[in-house]
Design a protein around this motif. Sequence first.
Motif: not given
Length: 366
Positions: A33, A36, A189, A191, A222
């Motif tokens: 998560q 990015r 996390r 995803n 998740t």
Amino acid sequence: MARLLALVAAAFVALGLAAPAQAERVRDLGAFQSVRSNQLTGYGIVVGLDGTGDDGFAYLTQAMRGVSGRFGLQLPPGVNPALKNAAAVMITADLPAFAKPGQRIDITVSTIGKAKSLRGGALIMTPLYGADGEIYAMAQGNLAVGGLGVSGADGSSLTVNVPTVGRIPDGASVERAVASGFDADPILRFNLHQADFLTASRVRDAINRRYPSIASVEDGVTLALRLPEGADARASLMADIEMIPISPAEAAARVVVNSRTGTVVISSAVRLAPAAISHGSLVVRVEEDPMVVQPAPFSNGRTAVEPDSTISVEQPANHIAMFDPGASLAEVVDALNALGATPSDLVAILEALKQAGSLKAEMVVI
């Protein structure tokens, strides 16, 4: 087209159904998560155009006043120069994860006015902002434009590709780093790219087999990972987790129809309940062959046109295709191809099967 569709579908089924699903890496199924990219935008001026600029638009003149003001040059009040050699543009870029000050990133430059081409232009130094309003990069450089536009004195014109959009490789310098928090957050996390409870469960089980009790499922997308703090230890663990092989769940039964192009894509999980399909066409052809009729010599008649119509009706013999319970994608496409169904016919047949309750799949129209 129907034959091509049948060949593609048969090949897909042969690869996807005949053999068990191949394992994929965790990194191919999703992403962490906090790792990015971030989008950046900016408003700037391109100069040096060969008469293809915005030509005195108010927002361009205002922008040029701001640019010239930064260099100590003040335009006289009320003077609106005709800026045919300049264009107002929007700059967009993606700031990669972990980008540090001094690194270079590519940018895309697009016109927002009536400029005809950006070929030969140079972007003046422009700040690029993030969603929080902070400056994260500075852009400047000469544009590489793949499009070309040519016009003649008589109004004729020729355009190749899109000359109003260009790119500058390494055109922006990163000025501020984005804190990801991947090394300090107690829970990291992961995803999935597509929501699927079975795939999420398989990823959790595979991670826990290698590192017991560190992964748990939060929802269909998740997974929560409890990793040790510290960038060095956490990075090594994340790299190892990304390379774990996973057998993802089979894709849902889905038929995707592109209404604009007539493209039909059928997933390998599509099955049919017992059904019979009849496909035929009625062709009515009307041909007109008028004849000119001449009057007899020394008569009082006049030359006239005599209509001559020929009407024919053709109705090819209808064929019926029967499907046994659980018919696969290859059997469906082969049967419809044998009936001579075109892609548009295929859409109508699939919709009718869905309404009849025989098509066990989701219909998606895009």
